[in-house]
Design an enzyme around this catalytic site. Sequence first.
Site, PDB file in Angstrom:
ATOM      1  N   ASP A  74      -0.001  -3.270  12.055  1.00 57.52           N
ATOM      2  CA  ASP A  74       0.535  -3.592  10.733  1.00 57.52           C
ATOM      3  C   ASP A  74       0.998  -5.052  10.730  1.00 57.52           C
ATOM      4  O   ASP A  74       1.998  -5.403  11.360  1.00 57.52           O
ATOM      5  CB  ASP A  74       1.701  -2.653  10.408  1.00 57.52           C
ATOM      6  CG  ASP A  74       2.152  -2.805   8.971  1.00 57.52           C
ATOM      7  OD1 ASP A  74       2.503  -3.945   8.574  1.00 57.52           O
ATOM      8  OD2 ASP A  74       2.139  -1.816   8.229  1.00 57.52           O
ATOM      9  N   ASP A  89       4.645  -5.863   9.487  1.00 60.82           N
ATOM     10  CA  ASP A  89       5.667  -5.433  10.444  1.00 60.82           C
ATOM     11  C   ASP A  89       5.695  -6.340  11.672  1.00 60.82           C
ATOM     12  O   ASP A  89       6.763  -6.651  12.204  1.00 60.82           O
ATOM     13  CB  ASP A  89       5.413  -3.983  10.873  1.00 60.82           C
ATOM     14  CG  ASP A  89       5.842  -2.993   9.798  1.00 60.82           C
ATOM     15  OD1 ASP A  89       6.591  -3.391   8.887  1.00 60.82           O
ATOM     16  OD2 ASP A  89       5.415  -1.830   9.871  1.00 60.82           O
ATOM     17  N   THR A 109      -1.291   7.436  -0.619  1.00 60.77           N
ATOM     18  CA  THR A 109      -2.621   7.236  -1.234  1.00 60.77           C
ATOM     19  C   THR A 109      -3.376   6.053  -0.637  1.00 60.77           C
ATOM     20  O   THR A 109      -4.581   5.927  -0.826  1.00 60.77           O
ATOM     21  CB  THR A 109      -2.481   6.985  -2.741  1.00 60.77           C
ATOM     22  OG1 THR A 109      -1.779   5.735  -2.917  1.00 60.77           O
ATOM     23  CG2 THR A 109      -1.712   8.098  -3.431  1.00 60.77           C
ATOM     24  N   ARG A 115       0.851  -1.196   0.000  1.00 58.57           N
ATOM     25  CA  ARG A 115       0.000   0.000   0.000  1.00 58.57           C
ATOM     26  C   ARG A 115       0.881   1.237   0.000  1.00 58.57           C
ATOM     27  O   ARG A 115       1.748   1.386   0.865  1.00 58.57           O
ATOM     28  CB  ARG A 115      -0.869   0.029   1.271  1.00 58.57           C
ATOM     29  CG  ARG A 115      -1.992  -0.924   1.245  1.00 58.57           C
ATOM     30  CD  ARG A 115      -3.117  -0.538   2.176  1.00 58.57           C
ATOM     31  NE  ARG A 115      -2.752   0.029   3.465  1.00 58.57           N
ATOM     32  CZ  ARG A 115      -3.643   0.395   4.378  1.00 58.57           C
ATOM     33  NH1 ARG A 115      -4.941   0.242   4.136  1.00 58.57           N
ATOM     34  NH2 ARG A 115      -3.270   0.890   5.533  1.00 58.57           N
TER      35      ARG A 115
HETATM   36  C1  PRP Z   1      -1.152  -4.888   4.233  1.00 59.23           C
HETATM   37  C2  PRP Z   1      -1.912  -6.189   4.317  1.00 59.23           C
HETATM   38  C3  PRP Z   1      -2.731  -6.193   3.065  1.00 59.23           C
HETATM   39  C4  PRP Z   1      -3.050  -4.738   2.892  1.00 59.23           C
HETATM   40  C5  PRP Z   1      -4.467  -4.486   3.330  1.00 59.23           C
HETATM   41  O1  PRP Z   1      -0.068  -5.015   3.398  1.00 59.23           O
HETATM   42  O2  PRP Z   1      -1.108  -7.312   4.468  1.00 59.23           O
HETATM   43  O3  PRP Z   1      -2.051  -6.706   1.942  1.00 59.23           O
HETATM   44  O4  PRP Z   1      -2.135  -4.001   3.706  1.00 59.23           O
HETATM   45  O5  PRP Z   1      -4.851  -3.182   3.082  1.00 59.23           O
HETATM   46  P1  PRP Z   1      -5.929  -2.777   1.992  1.00 59.23           P
HETATM   47  O6  PRP Z   1      -7.074  -3.729   2.157  1.00 59.23           O
HETATM   48  O7  PRP Z   1      -6.268  -1.386   2.355  1.00 59.23           O
HETATM   49  O8  PRP Z   1      -5.290  -2.879   0.639  1.00 59.23           O
HETATM   50  P2  PRP Z   1       1.004  -3.820   3.185  1.00 59.23           P
HETATM   51  O9  PRP Z   1       0.580  -2.989   2.036  1.00 59.23           O
HETATM   52  O10 PRP Z   1       1.217  -3.126   4.489  1.00 59.23           O
HETATM   53  O11 PRP Z   1       2.294  -4.595   2.710  1.00 59.23           O
HETATM   54  P3  PRP Z   1       3.232  -5.616   3.550  1.00 59.23           P
HETATM   55  O12 PRP Z   1       2.417  -6.855   3.833  1.00 59.23           O
HETATM   56  O13 PRP Z   1       4.349  -5.878   2.618  1.00 59.23           O
HETATM   57  O14 PRP Z   1       3.657  -4.923   4.810  1.00 59.23           O
HETATM   58  N1  URA Z   2      -2.592  -3.323   6.715  1.00 62.57           N
HETATM   59  C1  URA Z   2      -2.309  -3.821   7.931  1.00 62.57           C
HETATM   60  O1  URA Z   2      -1.323  -4.545   8.099  1.00 62.57           O
HETATM   61  N2  URA Z   2      -3.124  -3.497   8.954  1.00 62.57           N
HETATM   62  C2  URA Z   2      -4.210  -2.723   8.798  1.00 62.57           C
HETATM   63  O2  URA Z   2      -4.934  -2.470   9.782  1.00 62.57           O
HETATM   64  C3  URA Z   2      -4.483  -2.203   7.522  1.00 62.57           C
HETATM   65  C4  URA Z   2      -3.662  -2.534   6.486  1.00 62.57           C
END
Ligand code: PRP
Ligand code: URA
Length: 209
Positions: A200, A203, A108, A104
């Site tokens: 998150d 993380d 945005t 994400r």
């Molecule tokens: C997180 C999560 C999803 C997404 C959800 O990933 O694991 O993929 O956000 O959010 P959304 O429904 O609003 O799209 P992130 O983009 O943080 O990437 P990561 O898993 O690599 O940390």
């Molecule tokens: N991605 C995450 O990991 N946690 C949230 O709450 C939303 C997006």
Amino acid sequence: MGQVHVINHPLVQHKLTLMRQIETGAKDFRELLSEIATLMCYEVTRDLPMEEIEIETPICKCKSKIISGKKLGIVPILRAGLGMVDGFVSLIPTCRVGHIGLYRDPETHLPVEYYCKLPPDASERELIVVDPMLATGGSSCDAITMLKKRGCHNIKLVCLVGCPEGIKKVQETHPDVDIFIAAIDERLNENKYIVPGLGDAGDRIFGTK
Ligand code: PRP
Ligand code: URA
């Protein structure tokens, strides 16, 4: 319209409560996520078609049931979806694993695509997309769109924690996709994080914050 299956089994809910807690460290968080994924896999595969075959026990010949030739694929959305793969593969050792890379954008909150590697026969498989978080729904929707563009049409989505906004977006964008989820939380905050959520997920799994 795709169905929403809330997996409210006590073991899943108990483990999810532990995962939500701020003091739960990366090791426990990973183990709990993997355990919940195994328990959810049991529910997600409930409708797999079966057939009877002839076998011989030490006592006699008989007919007995097996899963009928259905080819499965697990598709984690990187990174956090990786934490759910082992739970599925432990119960379905013959499944193949594809990977979709999305993150994400911090400004945005829209998903940005950076990777896609699927099994060569992905379009012939039932695909189970896994990602712990369904927030705005952007990442899950885009991942499913990427699969459909590559000819895949038999798709389920498995998440741990979602919210009404994300569920609505998936249902409207991909009405053919059933969602399996352990909890539907209240809402998104101003940073598009799920409230109360668990923070998150990526993380917390990989200790990157
Ligand atoms: C997180 C999560 C999803 C997404 C959800 O990933 O694991 O993929 O956000 O959010 P959304 O429904 O609003 O799209 P992130 O983009 O943080 O990437 P990561 O898993 O690599 O940390
Ligand atoms: N991605 C995450 O990991 N946690 C949230 O709450 C939303 C997006």
